[in-house]
Design a protein around this motif. Structure first.
Motif, PDB file in Angstrom:
ATOM      1  N   SER A 206       0.814  -1.220   0.000  1.00 48.57           N
ATOM      2  CA  SER A 206       0.000   0.000   0.000  1.00 48.57           C
ATOM      3  C   SER A 206       0.844   1.265   0.000  1.00 48.57           C
ATOM      4  O   SER A 206       0.300   2.377   0.042  1.00 48.57           O
ATOM      5  CB  SER A 206      -0.934   0.008   1.219  1.00 48.57           C
ATOM      6  N   GLY A 207       2.165   1.096   0.000  1.00 48.06           N
ATOM      7  CA  GLY A 207       3.044   2.254  -0.051  1.00 48.06           C
ATOM      8  C   GLY A 207       3.345   2.868   1.307  1.00 48.06           C
ATOM      9  O   GLY A 207       3.898   3.971   1.388  1.00 48.06           O
ATOM     10  N   ILE A 208       2.974   2.188   2.368  1.00 46.82           N
ATOM     11  CA  ILE A 208       3.270   2.680   3.723  1.00 46.82           C
ATOM     12  C   ILE A 208       4.708   2.314   4.054  1.00 46.82           C
ATOM     13  O   ILE A 208       5.096   1.136   3.978  1.00 46.82           O
ATOM     14  CB  ILE A 208       2.317   2.066   4.767  1.00 46.82           C
ATOM     15  N   SER A 209       5.513   3.275   4.416  1.00 46.16           N
ATOM     16  CA  SER A 209       6.920   2.997   4.705  1.00 46.16           C
ATOM     17  C   SER A 209       7.058   2.149   5.972  1.00 46.16           C
ATOM     18  O   SER A 209       6.164   2.132   6.830  1.00 46.16           O
ATOM     19  CB  SER A 209       7.699   4.310   4.894  1.00 46.16           C
ATOM     20  N   PHE A 210       8.160   1.451   6.059  1.00 46.15           N
ATOM     21  CA  PHE A 210       8.396   0.620   7.238  1.00 46.15           C
ATOM     22  C   PHE A 210       8.500   1.487   8.490  1.00 46.15           C
ATOM     23  O   PHE A 210       8.029   1.097   9.564  1.00 46.15           O
ATOM     24  CB  PHE A 210       9.672  -0.209   7.042  1.00 46.15           C
ATOM     25  N   ASP A 211       9.088   2.662   8.354  1.00 45.90           N
ATOM     26  CA  ASP A 211       9.203   3.569   9.500  1.00 45.90           C
ATOM     27  C   ASP A 211       7.822   3.968  10.019  1.00 45.90           C
ATOM     28  O   ASP A 211       7.580   3.984  11.230  1.00 45.90           O
ATOM     29  CB  ASP A 211       9.979   4.825   9.108  1.00 45.90           C
ATOM     30  N   GLU A 212       6.919   4.319   9.090  1.00 50.45           N
ATOM     31  CA  GLU A 212       5.579   4.735   9.528  1.00 50.45           C
ATOM     32  C   GLU A 212       4.814   3.566  10.126  1.00 50.45           C
ATOM     33  O   GLU A 212       4.055   3.730  11.088  1.00 50.45           O
ATOM     34  CB  GLU A 212       4.795   5.329   8.355  1.00 50.45           C
ATOM     35  N   GLU A 254     -19.114  12.514   1.030  1.00 50.94           N
ATOM     36  CA  GLU A 254     -19.930  13.406   1.857  1.00 50.94           C
ATOM     37  C   GLU A 254     -19.073  14.133   2.897  1.00 50.94           C
ATOM     38  O   GLU A 254     -19.305  15.321   3.202  1.00 50.94           O
ATOM     39  CB  GLU A 254     -21.028  12.607   2.563  1.00 50.94           C
ATOM     40  N   LEU A 255     -18.070  13.404   3.440  1.00 54.73           N
ATOM     41  CA  LEU A 255     -17.190  13.989   4.455  1.00 54.73           C
ATOM     42  C   LEU A 255     -16.128  14.882   3.821  1.00 54.73           C
ATOM     43  O   LEU A 255     -15.444  15.638   4.532  1.00 54.73           O
ATOM     44  CB  LEU A 255     -16.512  12.874   5.269  1.00 54.73           C
ATOM     45  N   GLY A 256     -15.957  14.752   2.523  1.00 54.87           N
ATOM     46  CA  GLY A 256     -14.977  15.576   1.821  1.00 54.87           C
ATOM     47  C   GLY A 256     -13.548  15.107   1.996  1.00 54.87           C
ATOM     48  O   GLY A 256     -12.617  15.932   2.012  1.00 54.87           O
ATOM     49  N   ILE A 257     -13.363  13.795   2.120  1.00 48.20           N
ATOM     50  CA  ILE A 257     -12.011  13.240   2.297  1.00 48.20           C
ATOM     51  C   ILE A 257     -11.707  12.212   1.215  1.00 48.20           C
ATOM     52  O   ILE A 257     -12.610  11.612   0.630  1.00 48.20           O
ATOM     53  CB  ILE A 257     -11.837  12.580   3.686  1.00 48.20           C
ATOM     54  N   SER A 258     -10.436  12.036   0.940  1.00 50.38           N
ATOM     55  CA  SER A 258      -9.987  10.976   0.023  1.00 50.38           C
ATOM     56  C   SER A 258      -9.826   9.699   0.834  1.00 50.38           C
ATOM     57  O   SER A 258      -9.135   9.679   1.869  1.00 50.38           O
ATOM     58  CB  SER A 258      -8.666  11.357  -0.631  1.00 50.38           C
ATOM     59  N   PHE A 259     -10.465   8.634   0.364  1.00 56.20           N
ATOM     60  CA  PHE A 259     -10.471   7.380   1.115  1.00 56.20           C
ATOM     61  C   PHE A 259     -10.230   6.238   0.138  1.00 56.20           C
ATOM     62  O   PHE A 259     -11.125   5.481  -0.216  1.00 56.20           O
ATOM     63  CB  PHE A 259     -11.816   7.215   1.844  1.00 56.20           C
ATOM     64  N   ASP A 260      -8.961   6.136  -0.326  1.00 61.08           N
ATOM     65  CA  ASP A 260      -8.623   5.078  -1.283  1.00 61.08           C
ATOM     66  C   ASP A 260      -7.107   4.866  -1.284  1.00 61.08           C
ATOM     67  O   ASP A 260      -6.372   5.518  -0.533  1.00 61.08           O
ATOM     68  CB  ASP A 260      -9.134   5.425  -2.681  1.00 61.08           C
ATOM     69  N   ALA A 261      -6.647   3.956  -2.145  1.00 59.47           N
ATOM     70  CA  ALA A 261      -5.226   3.598  -2.193  1.00 59.47           C
ATOM     71  C   ALA A 261      -4.357   4.783  -2.581  1.00 59.47           C
ATOM     72  O   ALA A 261      -3.241   4.947  -2.057  1.00 59.47           O
ATOM     73  CB  ALA A 261      -5.015   2.444  -3.168  1.00 59.47           C
ATOM     74  N   SER A 262      -4.852   5.618  -3.498  1.00 62.52           N
ATOM     75  CA  SER A 262      -4.051   6.758  -3.928  1.00 62.52           C
ATOM     76  C   SER A 262      -3.857   7.752  -2.781  1.00 62.52           C
ATOM     77  O   SER A 262      -2.790   8.369  -2.653  1.00 62.52           O
ATOM     78  CB  SER A 262      -4.710   7.438  -5.122  1.00 62.52           C
ATOM     79  N   ALA A 263      -4.889   7.926  -1.952  1.00 62.81           N
ATOM     80  CA  ALA A 263      -4.770   8.819  -0.793  1.00 62.81           C
ATOM     81  C   ALA A 263      -3.736   8.278   0.185  1.00 62.81           C
ATOM     82  O   ALA A 263      -2.931   9.021   0.761  1.00 62.81           O
ATOM     83  CB  ALA A 263      -6.129   8.964  -0.114  1.00 62.81           C
ATOM     84  N   LEU A 264      -3.757   6.948   0.355  1.00 61.43           N
ATOM     85  CA  LEU A 264      -2.806   6.309   1.263  1.00 61.43           C
ATOM     86  C   LEU A 264      -1.381   6.492   0.759  1.00 61.43           C
ATOM     87  O   LEU A 264      -0.446   6.733   1.550  1.00 61.43           O
ATOM     88  CB  LEU A 264      -3.149   4.815   1.382  1.00 61.43           C
ATOM     89  N   SER A 265      -1.224   6.395  -0.557  1.00 64.22           N
ATOM     90  CA  SER A 265       0.107   6.541  -1.156  1.00 64.22           C
ATOM     91  C   SER A 265       0.609   7.976  -1.074  1.00 64.22           C
ATOM     92  O   SER A 265       1.797   8.218  -0.841  1.00 64.22           O
ATOM     93  CB  SER A 265       0.051   6.088  -2.621  1.00 64.22           C
ATOM     94  N   SER A 266      -0.304   8.944  -1.237  1.00 69.10           N
ATOM     95  CA  SER A 266       0.128  10.343  -1.263  1.00 69.10           C
ATOM     96  C   SER A 266       0.205  10.980   0.121  1.00 69.10           C
ATOM     97  O   SER A 266       1.109  11.766   0.404  1.00 69.10           O
ATOM     98  CB  SER A 266      -0.831  11.153  -2.141  1.00 69.10           C
ATOM     99  N   LYS A 267      -0.730  10.659   0.996  1.00 70.08           N
ATOM    100  CA  LYS A 267      -0.785  11.286   2.313  1.00 70.08           C
ATOM    101  C   LYS A 267      -0.142  10.446   3.420  1.00 70.08           C
ATOM    102  O   LYS A 267       0.132  10.967   4.503  1.00 70.08           O
ATOM    103  CB  LYS A 267      -2.245  11.573   2.695  1.00 70.08           C
ATOM    104  N   GLY A 268       0.025   9.175   3.134  1.00 67.43           N
ATOM    105  CA  GLY A 268       0.557   8.295   4.165  1.00 67.43           C
ATOM    106  C   GLY A 268      -0.542   7.784   5.074  1.00 67.43           C
ATOM    107  O   GLY A 268      -1.669   8.308   5.083  1.00 67.43           O
ATOM    108  N   PHE A 269      -0.242   6.752   5.844  1.00 64.32           N
ATOM    109  CA  PHE A 269      -1.228   6.109   6.714  1.00 64.32           C
ATOM    110  C   PHE A 269      -1.744   7.102   7.760  1.00 64.32           C
ATOM    111  O   PHE A 269      -2.955   7.256   7.957  1.00 64.32           O
ATOM    112  CB  PHE A 269      -0.576   4.897   7.380  1.00 64.32           C
ATOM    113  N   GLY A 270      -0.807   7.783   8.428  1.00 68.65           N
ATOM    114  CA  GLY A 270      -1.195   8.736   9.461  1.00 68.65           C
ATOM    115  C   GLY A 270      -2.006   9.887   8.904  1.00 68.65           C
ATOM    116  O   GLY A 270      -2.959  10.370   9.550  1.00 68.65           O
TER     117      GLY A 270
END
Length: 453
Positions: A206-212, A254-270
């Motif tokens: 999912s692109g989450i770094s080992f550090d994160e 509706e909440l106005g947030i990105s909730f998908d794999a691309s969001a995870l890759s660009s914004k990170g898990f946190g």
């Protein structure tokens, strides 16, 4: 002439015993000489006995040492043979690798058993045998720094590298991240070894770094959640983000947030979890609806809100983690137990090397002895010892008949024995004891005191 003859006669017939005195003096001188010689010779004789005893003791020690060497060499060889089943290499390469393991153990602070077990795990997990000692060197430092079992530490380090597709060149970097997770959170290396694989592969994909990932585990466990629950929460959160249901996607819009794999890759898990927590206002019912389960809640509430600041602090530590394991290892390396283990390794390594040299000859001797007993078995089967066995059977039968006859006659024999002498003696003994204590009252302390006196 007459005077000489007379003197001769006197001497011979002891008429005048001057010669006897002279002879006595000579005898005493010889005795003194003998005593002098003995006084000089005795220490030499004692020294000779001592040398012989020492020689015998050294011989016994040498024999015991050779036996110990063969035993240790055999045990190490058995363990190495298990490792070699995982390796495709020439005999020369295997012999060199075996020597390399012994050389490694001489500098190591872990036991031979731990080293061989960790090497087996590393190679079994896909590490080439050429790199196994390199990865082991790093995992040993991590295990000592984190006070953990070497095999478990090697397993979690190698599996993490595999999950992220990294080579052994990244071992120190991953080792530092694992150590910081243990330091910042409430988890251990053995716990990570048993559960990290549940989430490491999906995190890497999912692109989450080992550090994160390590910072997330540290933050969730620091809040009191068990390591296994932290893994479940992180896995549930990642799974629902990269593969959201239609209702979750609609709700995210509706909440106005990105909730998908691309969001995870660009914004990170946190970053994604922080957006979720902010958009939902931390309302658990909305979070549960978005993630379609309660399993992800600990991750969202801990990392998304980060009220304690543990996640942010863990991320900072991950960014500055380089050399963390080396620094902790340096503090621990001089520990009494570790120094003694290294001493034991060097002693054992020497015994193993001697044993390996003797193992072929020992194997030949044992094979010969086995053949000898096999031949004896063949001889027994062929009837070579039948006469001896028949003789034993005859002896046993005769002995049985003797004791059977004795057992049958004993009751009658005892009825014929005159015990009157024994009975009379016992009666006399009883009277003597009775007379001795005549007038004695055992309940009277004074009588008892007099009897004791």
């Amino acid at each position: 002439m007459c005077a000489d003859l007379q003197k001769t006669v006197e001497v011979i017939f002891a008429g005048k015993d001057d010669l006897s005195k002279s002879a006595s003096n000579v005898s005493k001188s010889l005795q003194n000489l003998d005593s002098s010689i003995m006084s000089v010779a005795k220490p030499l004789a004692d020294a000779s006995d001592a040398v012989l005893k020492l020689d015998a003791a050294l011989a016994a020690m040498a024999i015991a040492g050779l036996a110990a060497s063969i035993k240790m060499g055999g045990d190490f060889s058995d363990s190495f043979n298990e490792i070699s089943t995982l390796i495709t290499a020439s005999d020369v390469s295997l012999d060199q690798f075996r020597s390399d393991i012994i050389a490694y153990a001489r500098d190591s602070k872990m036991s031979f058993e731990d080293i061989n077990s960790a090497i087996y795990t590393a190679i079994s997990a896909g590490t080439s045998y050429d790199d196994s000692l390199k990865i082991l060197s790093q995992s040993e430092k991590l295990s000592i720094a984190g006070k953990a079992d070497l095999e478990a530490t090697t397993r979690v380090l190698v599996s993490s590298l595999n999950a992220y597709g990294k080579s052994t060149d990244e071992a120190a970097n991953f080792s530092d991240a694992l150590f910081m997770a243990v330091k910042d959170g409430q988890t251990t290396l053995p716990e990570l070894a048993s559960s990290l694989s549940q989430v490491s592969s999906i995190a890497a994909a999912s692109g989450i770094s080992f550090d994160e990932l390590m910072a997330s585990i540290a933050a969730i466990t620091a809040s009191g959640a068990p390591t296994s629950q932290a893994m479940t929460a992180i896995k549930a959160a990642i799974s629902n983000i990269i593969n959201p249901s239609k209702s979750a996607s609609d709700m995210a819009k509706e909440l106005g947030i990105s909730f998908d794999a691309s969001a995870l890759s660009s914004k990170g898990f946190g970053g994604v979890l922080k957006d979720v927590y902010t958009a939902t206002g931390g309302a658990t019912e909305k979070i549960v609806k978005l993630f379609a389960s309660t399993e992800a809640l600990p991750a969202v509430l801990t990392i998304g809100a980060d009220a304690s600041g543990k996640f942010a602090a863990a991320l900072v530590d991950m960014a500055n983690k380089t050399g963390a394991v080396e620094a902790a290892y340096s503090k621990m390396a001089a520990n009494f137990g570790l120094i003694n283990q290294n001493l034991a390794n060097n002693v054992k390594a020497t015994f193993i090397q001697v044993g390996l040299e003797l193992l072929d000859e020992y194997t030949d001797v044992v094979g010969s002895i086995s053949n000898m007993f096999k031949s004896l078995g063949i001889s027994i089967d062929s009837g070579a010892f039948d006469e001896i066995f028949l003789a034993f059977d005859k002896f046993g039968a005769e002995l049985k008949d003797f004791f059977d006859a004795l057992a049958a006659s004993l009751p009658k024999a005892f009825s014929l024995v005159d015990f009157s002498g024994l009975l009379n003696a016992l009666e006399d003994l009883g009277l003597s004891v009775k007379n001795m204590f005549a007038g004695f009252d055992p309940s009277d302390p004074q009588d008892v005191a007099n009897a004791i006196q």
